[in-house]
Design an enzyme around this catalytic site. Structure first.
Site, short mmCIF file in Angstrom:
data_model
loop_
_atom_site.label_atom_id
_atom_site.label_comp_id
_atom_site.label_asym_id
_atom_site.label_seq_id
_atom_site.Cartn_x
_atom_site.Cartn_y
_atom_site.Cartn_z
N GLU A 133 -9.11 -34.13 23.60
CA GLU A 133 -8.87 -32.94 22.77
C GLU A 133 -8.47 -33.34 21.34
OE1 GLU A 133 -9.26 -29.71 24.45
OE2 GLU A 133 -9.42 -29.19 22.35
N LYS A 153 -11.52 -34.26 19.38
CA LYS A 153 -12.58 -33.24 19.31
C LYS A 153 -12.62 -32.74 17.85
CE LYS A 153 -13.62 -28.74 21.47
NZ LYS A 153 -13.16 -27.73 22.43
N GLY A 176 -15.32 -30.51 29.35
CA GLY A 176 -15.51 -29.47 28.35
C GLY A 176 -15.46 -29.99 26.93
N LEU A 198 -16.34 -32.99 25.74
CA LEU A 198 -17.61 -33.65 25.42
C LEU A 198 -18.74 -32.62 25.26
CD1 LEU A 198 -19.11 -36.88 25.97
CD2 LEU A 198 -20.42 -35.04 27.05
N LYS A 253 -21.04 -21.80 24.22
CA LYS A 253 -20.39 -21.99 22.92
C LYS A 253 -20.16 -23.47 22.66
CE LYS A 253 -17.10 -18.60 23.44
NZ LYS A 253 -16.10 -17.64 22.99
N PHE A 306 -18.81 -34.87 41.28
CA PHE A 306 -18.05 -35.53 40.20
C PHE A 306 -16.54 -35.33 40.37
CE2 PHE A 306 -22.11 -35.03 37.80
CZ PHE A 306 -22.29 -36.35 37.43
N LEU A 307 -16.17 -34.25 41.09
CA LEU A 307 -14.75 -33.92 41.16
C LEU A 307 -13.95 -34.95 41.96
CD1 LEU A 307 -14.99 -30.05 41.69
CD2 LEU A 307 -14.94 -31.36 39.55
N HIS A 345 -6.00 -27.58 28.67
CA HIS A 345 -6.55 -26.26 28.37
C HIS A 345 -6.26 -25.28 29.51
CE1 HIS A 345 -8.99 -23.25 26.53
NE2 HIS A 345 -9.80 -23.19 27.56
N1 NAD Z 1 -17.79 -23.99 25.48
C1 NAD Z 1 -17.13 -23.24 26.30
O1 NAD Z 1 -17.56 -22.15 26.65
C2 NAD Z 1 -15.81 -23.71 26.83
C3 NAD Z 1 -15.20 -23.01 27.88
C4 NAD Z 1 -14.00 -23.47 28.38
C5 NAD Z 1 -13.42 -24.60 27.83
N2 NAD Z 1 -14.02 -25.25 26.80
C6 NAD Z 1 -13.41 -26.44 26.22
O2 NAD Z 1 -13.29 -27.43 27.23
C7 NAD Z 1 -12.22 -28.30 26.89
C8 NAD Z 1 -11.46 -28.65 28.13
O3 NAD Z 1 -12.37 -29.29 29.00
P1 NAD Z 1 -11.90 -30.08 30.30
O4 NAD Z 1 -10.81 -29.35 30.97
O5 NAD Z 1 -13.12 -30.40 31.06
O6 NAD Z 1 -11.19 -31.38 29.72
P2 NAD Z 1 -11.75 -32.77 29.16
O7 NAD Z 1 -13.14 -32.68 28.72
O8 NAD Z 1 -10.71 -33.22 28.19
O9 NAD Z 1 -11.68 -33.73 30.43
C9 NAD Z 1 -10.44 -33.95 31.05
C10 NAD Z 1 -10.25 -35.40 31.44
O10 NAD Z 1 -11.03 -35.70 32.58
C11 NAD Z 1 -11.77 -36.92 32.38
N3 NAD Z 1 -12.94 -36.80 33.23
C12 NAD Z 1 -14.02 -36.00 33.04
N4 NAD Z 1 -14.81 -36.02 34.12
C13 NAD Z 1 -14.26 -36.88 35.00
C14 NAD Z 1 -14.59 -37.31 36.31
N5 NAD Z 1 -15.65 -36.82 36.96
N6 NAD Z 1 -13.79 -38.21 36.91
C15 NAD Z 1 -12.67 -38.66 36.30
N7 NAD Z 1 -12.28 -38.27 35.07
C16 NAD Z 1 -13.07 -37.38 34.44
C17 NAD Z 1 -11.99 -36.98 30.90
O11 NAD Z 1 -12.18 -38.29 30.47
C18 NAD Z 1 -10.67 -36.41 30.39
O12 NAD Z 1 -9.70 -37.41 30.34
C19 NAD Z 1 -11.41 -27.59 25.82
O13 NAD Z 1 -11.58 -28.27 24.60
C20 NAD Z 1 -12.00 -26.20 25.75
O14 NAD Z 1 -11.97 -25.68 24.45
C21 NAD Z 1 -15.21 -24.83 26.31
#
Ligand code: NAD
Length: 385
Positions: A83, A86, A116, A118, A153, A180-181, A282
């Site tokens: 974040e 970003k 999210g 990336l 978005k 992936f989870l 988030h």
């Molecule tokens: N575009 C949209 O419509 C939309 C909607 C909701 C959120 N978002 C954005 O998404 C972001 C949050 O995304 P997030 O919660 O995915 O967090 P993130 O992208 O920061 O990922 C969270 C962590 O998980 C790790 N990770 C990812 N995949 C993994 C896996 N399979 N195994 C192990 N580790 C993994 C990443 O390296 C990171 O450290 C916010 O910036 C938010 O604004 C965008």
């Protein structure tokens, strides 16, 4: 020649949007052709893979094996997509990589693999490069699966404000692969459940009931060994798509999916740089906003106290926070609301649940109510076991 300067023109055109969201188990399994459904295939074809650093350590080898099997030349860009990174520097770095790859305009969709953060950065880069090149989303977090992949978005943070620069630019396809989870940290599973909880409280009682009864199992099994996992993911994605389908360009600024996003942006961003408070992901910030907005509804005599208690209990069961210093600080919450009002073009448009699963919009929240709700949220937090 006699020029007629009184002439004027109006150009009216429409921009149809169509993108594909598909459950695709084991997306980089050697027999799974989904990812190659767009763009050129076979010898001579190329892909730019943009992948999150942590995800690359876990899955890049498999992705490369996949591309080699299908005789696709590739270049990999690894982004430390946190974040705090970003931002415009990361965006420019990625754009330079795209330029030096010499991406073809239409038939080499960028493969974005990560959470999210990336996906948001890659989406914006794809939108800017040559005024728009296709990209494919492969979300690897729960939040990415149920929200960011569908959201259409793109964004980066700017001047300490969340998602201040961005665009509406959906991928051509998003593939949902919950395997992936397995490697995701528990805190990121909770964070994703935060967005699911938002959807449940604001518009989907059945989803809420599943979370109430099976939230803990979903959380502990990382959605991999729970019979309700697919239903929860599908309901969340469908709920999101139903909202976006009608209002993708946000012409109507009364949006149910803004639930949880009215007060949370400033607390979330500020928590990243304030050593005196717990850092918020988030989904954690969204959850606190869900609870706070639900408490506002309770104060207004709409949502029952049992409703608030149930929401808090679900949050606790899945490891989400139910209080935070910023959500006890009416000045920060007011500041956040004022910024949201600008985002909503002068209106509050606050979604609040009337009862779980149905909502209305509020436009007359006062500072005194915010103060009362902050105190009440703290009291609920203290009283609920
Ligand atoms: N575009 C949209 O419509 C939309 C909607 C909701 C959120 N978002 C954005 O998404 C972001 C949050 O995304 P997030 O919660 O995915 O967090 P993130 O992208 O920061 O990922 C969270 C962590 O998980 C790790 N990770 C990812 N995949 C993994 C896996 N399979 N195994 C192990 N580790 C993994 C990443 O390296 C990171 O450290 C916010 O910036 C938010 O604004 C965008």
């Amino acid at each position: 020649m006699n020029e007629d300067n009184s002439r004027e023109w109006r150009l009216n055109t429409v921009l149809p949007v169509s993108y594909y969201v598909k459950n695709s188990a084991n997306i980089f399994g050697l027999e799974n052709p989904d990812i190659l459904g767009f763009g050129t295939e076979g010898p001579g074809s190329r892909r730019l893979v943009v992948i999150d650093l942590k995800v690359s350590e876990l899955y890049l080898k498999q992705i490369i094996e996949y591309l080699i099997k299908y005789k696709i030349d590739y270049h990999v860009v690894i982004l430390d997509a946190t974040e705090t990174k970003k931002n415009i520097d990361t965006l420019l770095y990625l754009l330079k990589e795209i330029e030096s790859f010499g991406l073809s305009r239409k038939n080499e969709p960028i493969l974005a693999v990560g959470g999210g953060v990336l996906l948001d950065i890659v989406g914006l880069a794809a939108n800017l490069y040559r005024r728009g090149v296709p990209y494919i989303c492969v979300p690897t977090t729960l939040l990415g699966l149920v929200d960011a992949s569908v959201g259409a978005k793109t964004s980066i943070n700017f001047e300490n404000r969340r998602n201040r620069l961005g665009s509406y630019y959906p991928p051509i396809a998003a593939y949902i692969d919950k395997s992936f989870l397995e490697t995701l940290e528990p805190i990121e599973i909770s964070s994703g459940i935060g967005e699911i909880l938002k959807m449940a409280v604001v518009k989907d009682l059945a989803l809420f009931e599943i979370l109430k009864s099976h939230g803990r199992t979903l959380y502990e099994s990382k959605f991999l060994d729970c019979e309700y996992a697919d239903e929860v993911i599908n309901r969340s994605v469908k709920g999101m798509i139903d909202e976006l389908q009608e209002n993708l360009w946000e012409k109507n600024l009364k949006r149910l999916v803004d639930f949880g996003h009215s007060f949370s942006p400033i607390p979330e961003m500020r928590s990243l740089v304030d050593d005196n408070v717990p850092t918020l992901t988030h989904g954690q910030a969204v959850t606190l906003d869900v609870i706070f907005s639900s408490v506002i509804s309770f104060i207004r005599g709409k949502l029952s106290s049992q409703g608030v208690v149930d929401i808090i209990k679900v949050a606790r069961e899945v490891g989400l926070p139910t209080h935070h210093p910023y959500f006890a600080d009416s000045n920060i919450l007011m500041e956040a609301l004022n910024d949201t009002i600008k985002h909503r073009n002068g209106d509050q448009n606050l979604p609040i649940p009337i009862e779980i699963g149905t909502s209305l919009f509020v436009n007359d929240l006062t500072y005194d109510e915010i103060k009362e709700a902050a105190q009440s949220m703290q009291a609920f937090h203290d009283e609920v076991n």
